[in-house]
Design a protein around this motif. Structure first.
Motif, PDB file in Angstrom:
ATOM      1  N   ARG A  98       8.732  -7.847  16.446  1.00 37.20           N
ATOM      2  CA  ARG A  98       8.524  -6.462  16.873  1.00 37.20           C
ATOM      3  C   ARG A  98       9.696  -5.566  16.499  1.00 37.20           C
ATOM      4  NH1 ARG A  98       7.904  -5.898  22.779  1.00 37.20           N
ATOM      5  NH2 ARG A  98       9.583  -7.451  22.866  1.00 37.20           N
ATOM      6  N   THR A  99      10.698  -6.129  15.826  1.00 42.21           N
ATOM      7  CA  THR A  99      11.936  -5.384  15.591  1.00 42.21           C
ATOM      8  C   THR A  99      11.928  -4.722  14.226  1.00 42.21           C
ATOM      9  OG1 THR A  99      13.010  -7.034  16.980  1.00 42.21           O
ATOM     10  CG2 THR A  99      14.441  -5.526  15.820  1.00 42.21           C
ATOM     11  N   TRP A 100      11.040  -3.765  14.051  1.00 39.33           N
ATOM     12  CA  TRP A 100      10.994  -2.935  12.847  1.00 39.33           C
ATOM     13  C   TRP A 100      10.687  -1.512  13.284  1.00 39.33           C
ATOM     14  CZ3 TRP A 100       6.069  -0.903  12.466  1.00 39.33           C
ATOM     15  CH2 TRP A 100       5.046  -1.609  13.121  1.00 39.33           C
ATOM     16  N   ALA A 101      11.027  -0.558  12.426  1.00 37.07           N
ATOM     17  CA  ALA A 101      10.976   0.845  12.844  1.00 37.07           C
ATOM     18  C   ALA A 101      10.538   1.742  11.701  1.00 37.07           C
ATOM     19  CB  ALA A 101      12.354   1.293  13.334  1.00 37.07           C
ATOM     20  N   HIS A 102      10.026   2.894  12.079  1.00 32.91           N
ATOM     21  CA  HIS A 102       9.839   4.004  11.154  1.00 32.91           C
ATOM     22  C   HIS A 102      11.023   4.952  11.357  1.00 32.91           C
ATOM     23  CE1 HIS A 102       5.820   2.433  10.758  1.00 32.91           C
ATOM     24  NE2 HIS A 102       5.532   2.705  12.017  1.00 32.91           N
ATOM     25  N   ALA A 103      11.695   5.318  10.274  1.00 33.01           N
ATOM     26  CA  ALA A 103      12.857   6.204  10.363  1.00 33.01           C
ATOM     27  C   ALA A 103      12.596   7.458   9.534  1.00 33.01           C
ATOM     28  CB  ALA A 103      14.115   5.493   9.875  1.00 33.01           C
ATOM     29  N   LEU A 104      12.560   8.612  10.193  1.00 32.58           N
ATOM     30  CA  LEU A 104      12.186   9.879   9.548  1.00 32.58           C
ATOM     31  C   LEU A 104      13.242  10.932   9.870  1.00 32.58           C
ATOM     32  CD1 LEU A 104       9.502   8.238  10.227  1.00 32.58           C
ATOM     33  CD2 LEU A 104       8.340  10.418  10.197  1.00 32.58           C
ATOM     34  N   ALA A 105      13.693  11.638   8.844  1.00 28.04           N
ATOM     35  CA  ALA A 105      14.708  12.672   9.056  1.00 28.04           C
ATOM     36  C   ALA A 105      14.432  13.891   8.192  1.00 28.04           C
ATOM     37  CB  ALA A 105      16.096  12.128   8.736  1.00 28.04           C
ATOM     38  N   VAL A 106      14.886  15.039   8.677  1.00 32.46           N
ATOM     39  CA  VAL A 106      14.934  16.270   7.891  1.00 32.46           C
ATOM     40  C   VAL A 106      16.408  16.600   7.679  1.00 32.46           C
ATOM     41  CG1 VAL A 106      14.502  18.756   7.907  1.00 32.46           C
ATOM     42  CG2 VAL A 106      12.719  17.174   8.677  1.00 32.46           C
ATOM     43  N   VAL A 107      16.795  16.735   6.429  1.00 33.81           N
ATOM     44  CA  VAL A 107      18.189  17.009   6.061  1.00 33.81           C
ATOM     45  C   VAL A 107      18.255  18.369   5.383  1.00 33.81           C
ATOM     46  CG1 VAL A 107      20.064  16.299   4.533  1.00 33.81           C
ATOM     47  CG2 VAL A 107      18.824  14.585   5.869  1.00 33.81           C
ATOM     48  N   ARG A 108      19.180  19.192   5.852  1.00 30.65           N
ATOM     49  CA  ARG A 108      19.370  20.517   5.259  1.00 30.65           C
ATOM     50  C   ARG A 108      20.831  20.676   4.862  1.00 30.65           C
ATOM     51  NH1 ARG A 108      17.044  23.212   9.015  1.00 30.65           N
ATOM     52  NH2 ARG A 108      15.023  23.107   7.941  1.00 30.65           N
ATOM     53  N   ASP A 109      21.067  20.979   3.599  1.00 24.65           N
ATOM     54  CA  ASP A 109      22.429  21.158   3.078  1.00 24.65           C
ATOM     55  C   ASP A 109      23.331  19.980   3.424  1.00 24.65           C
ATOM     56  OD1 ASP A 109      21.763  23.673   2.007  1.00 24.65           O
ATOM     57  OD2 ASP A 109      22.182  24.667   3.919  1.00 24.65           O
ATOM     58  N   GLY A 110      22.770  18.777   3.299  1.00 23.12           N
ATOM     59  CA  GLY A 110      23.550  17.555   3.480  1.00 23.12           C
ATOM     60  C   GLY A 110      23.672  17.070   4.903  1.00 23.12           C
ATOM     61  N   LYS A 111      23.191  17.845   5.882  1.00 25.95           N
ATOM     62  CA  LYS A 111      23.299  17.484   7.290  1.00 25.95           C
ATOM     63  C   LYS A 111      21.921  17.228   7.885  1.00 25.95           C
ATOM     64  CE  LYS A 111      27.789  17.925   7.739  1.00 25.95           C
ATOM     65  NZ  LYS A 111      28.639  16.752   8.050  1.00 25.95           N
ATOM     66  N   VAL A 112      21.825  16.248   8.758  1.00 20.87           N
ATOM     67  CA  VAL A 112      20.544  15.938   9.382  1.00 20.87           C
ATOM     68  C   VAL A 112      20.264  16.965  10.482  1.00 20.87           C
ATOM     69  CG1 VAL A 112      19.124  14.143  10.440  1.00 20.87           C
ATOM     70  CG2 VAL A 112      21.037  13.504   8.958  1.00 20.87           C
ATOM     71  N   ARG A 113      19.083  17.545  10.448  1.00 17.45           N
ATOM     72  CA  ARG A 113      18.709  18.579  11.418  1.00 17.45           C
ATOM     73  C   ARG A 113      17.683  18.091  12.437  1.00 17.45           C
ATOM     74  NH1 ARG A 113      22.620  21.390  11.781  1.00 17.45           N
ATOM     75  NH2 ARG A 113      21.343  22.925  12.878  1.00 17.45           N
ATOM     76  N   ALA A 114      16.898  17.069  12.077  1.00 19.37           N
ATOM     77  CA  ALA A 114      15.934  16.481  13.005  1.00 19.37           C
ATOM     78  C   ALA A 114      15.752  15.029  12.603  1.00 19.37           C
ATOM     79  CB  ALA A 114      14.592  17.222  12.959  1.00 19.37           C
ATOM     80  N   GLY A 115      15.610  14.151  13.607  1.00 24.43           N
ATOM     81  CA  GLY A 115      15.472  12.735  13.288  1.00 24.43           C
ATOM     82  C   GLY A 115      14.654  11.999  14.327  1.00 24.43           C
ATOM     83  N   VAL A 116      13.879  11.025  13.868  1.00 24.20           N
ATOM     84  CA  VAL A 116      13.061  10.182  14.737  1.00 24.20           C
ATOM     85  C   VAL A 116      13.173   8.739  14.258  1.00 24.20           C
ATOM     86  CG1 VAL A 116      10.694   9.577  15.416  1.00 24.20           C
ATOM     87  CG2 VAL A 116      11.413  11.975  15.374  1.00 24.20           C
ATOM     88  N   VAL A 117      13.394   7.824  15.184  1.00 20.73           N
ATOM     89  CA  VAL A 117      13.307   6.390  14.934  1.00 20.73           C
ATOM     90  C   VAL A 117      12.282   5.843  15.917  1.00 20.73           C
ATOM     91  CG1 VAL A 117      14.495   4.162  15.028  1.00 20.73           C
ATOM     92  CG2 VAL A 117      15.667   6.173  14.069  1.00 20.73           C
ATOM     93  N   TYR A 118      11.207   5.280  15.396  1.00 18.74           N
ATOM     94  CA  TYR A 118      10.084   4.853  16.234  1.00 18.74           C
ATOM     95  C   TYR A 118       9.801   3.375  16.001  1.00 18.74           C
ATOM     96  CZ  TYR A 118       5.303   4.738  18.164  1.00 18.74           C
ATOM     97  OH  TYR A 118       4.172   4.431  18.876  1.00 18.74           O
TER      98      TYR A 118
END
Length: 257
Positions: A98-118
């Motif tokens: 069960r130890t796997w994940a979806h990793a999703l991020a929005v990066v703007r100008d090199g910096k992460v602005r929103a992130g989800v690990v599910y």
């Protein structure tokens, strides 16, 4: 369409979880990537197709970087980019863990602005919006406060404890490990472990989402030399990762060779 990038990522992550769980890990078709880059399953590819269609359909002007998509370099012309790992911990998925994940991020100008690990199989959804704090299943989370390296509970691969990686004697720590890098970042963010570190080059898609979640939970995250992380690089790898609360992060980076 969700109004915010974070709402979009959460919606996409939950959809990805539904798709991935339609496949039986041990029975899913598996291929080996060229160049010894590890396995990929039909579930990875199905989730990647869904995420690219769902996310880019909602934000067609955003660039795209995913472990399971060919990187054309077009993303470098975009101010804002999705950085995605469809399934982080593919080997665990194959094993039926069960130890796997979806990793999703929005990066703007090199910096992460929103992130989800599910982690759908564990019903754990970590999320963060820049400047808004971090949550686990909608509840606020905060990194632990331990300042001493000796006795700290850390998530790290065994080889990093070899003496050549340390300035002096190897500190006595309690070591744990999880195959998903994104999950390791989440576990530190929620205070279940004091720190995580890896000294090997790390792909941006494994780190981006968790980096913001950790930062918003009060941690410091850097490369192995203590330098700030920037994302959407031409070669999308980072020089290792070190993450902990500010005091412990200073202790750890100072002790590493």
């Amino acid at each position: 369409m969700p109004e915010t990038d974070l709402a979009l990522l959460i919606d996409a992550a939950r959809g990805a979880g539904e798709i991935a769980q339609r496949f039986s890990g041990p029975k899913a078709r598996v291929w080996d990537k060229p160049g010894g880059q590890g396995p990929v399953t039909e579930a990875d590819l199905a989730v990647n197709d869904y995420l690219e269609g769902h996310l880019r359909g909602a934000r067609p002007d955003y660039g795209w970087l995913s472990e399971e998509s060919a990187d054309t370099g077009d993303r470098l012309a975009s101010d804002t980019v999705f950085i995605v790992d469809p399934i982080d911990g593919t080997r665990s998925f194959i094993e039926g863990s069960r130890t796997w994940a979806h990793a999703l991020a929005v990066v703007r100008d090199g910096k992460v602005r929103a992130g989800v690990v599910y982690l759908p199989a564990r019903d754990k959804l970590y999320a963060a919006d820049a400047g808004q704090g971090a949550t686990l299943n909608d509840a606020p989370i905060r990194v632990g406060g331990r300042a001493a390296l000796e006795g700290a509970a850390v998530l790290a691969p065994k080889p990093v404890f070899a003496p050549e990686h340390w300035r002096h004697a190897v500190p006595v720590m309690t070591r744990g490990f999880r195959p998903s890098l994104a999950y390791r970042l989440g576990l530190v963010a929620e205070g279940r472990f004091d720190a995580m570190f890896t000294l090997r080059p790390s792909w941006e898609w494994d780190i981006a989402a968790g980096a913001l979640i950790l930062s918003e939970a009060g941690a410091v995250i850097s490369d192995r030399r203590g330098l700030d992380l920037r994302f959407n690089n031409a070669h999308p790898q980072l020089d290792g990762v070190v993450a902990a609360n500010p005091a412990l992060h200073a202790e750890l980076t100072g002790a590493l060779a």
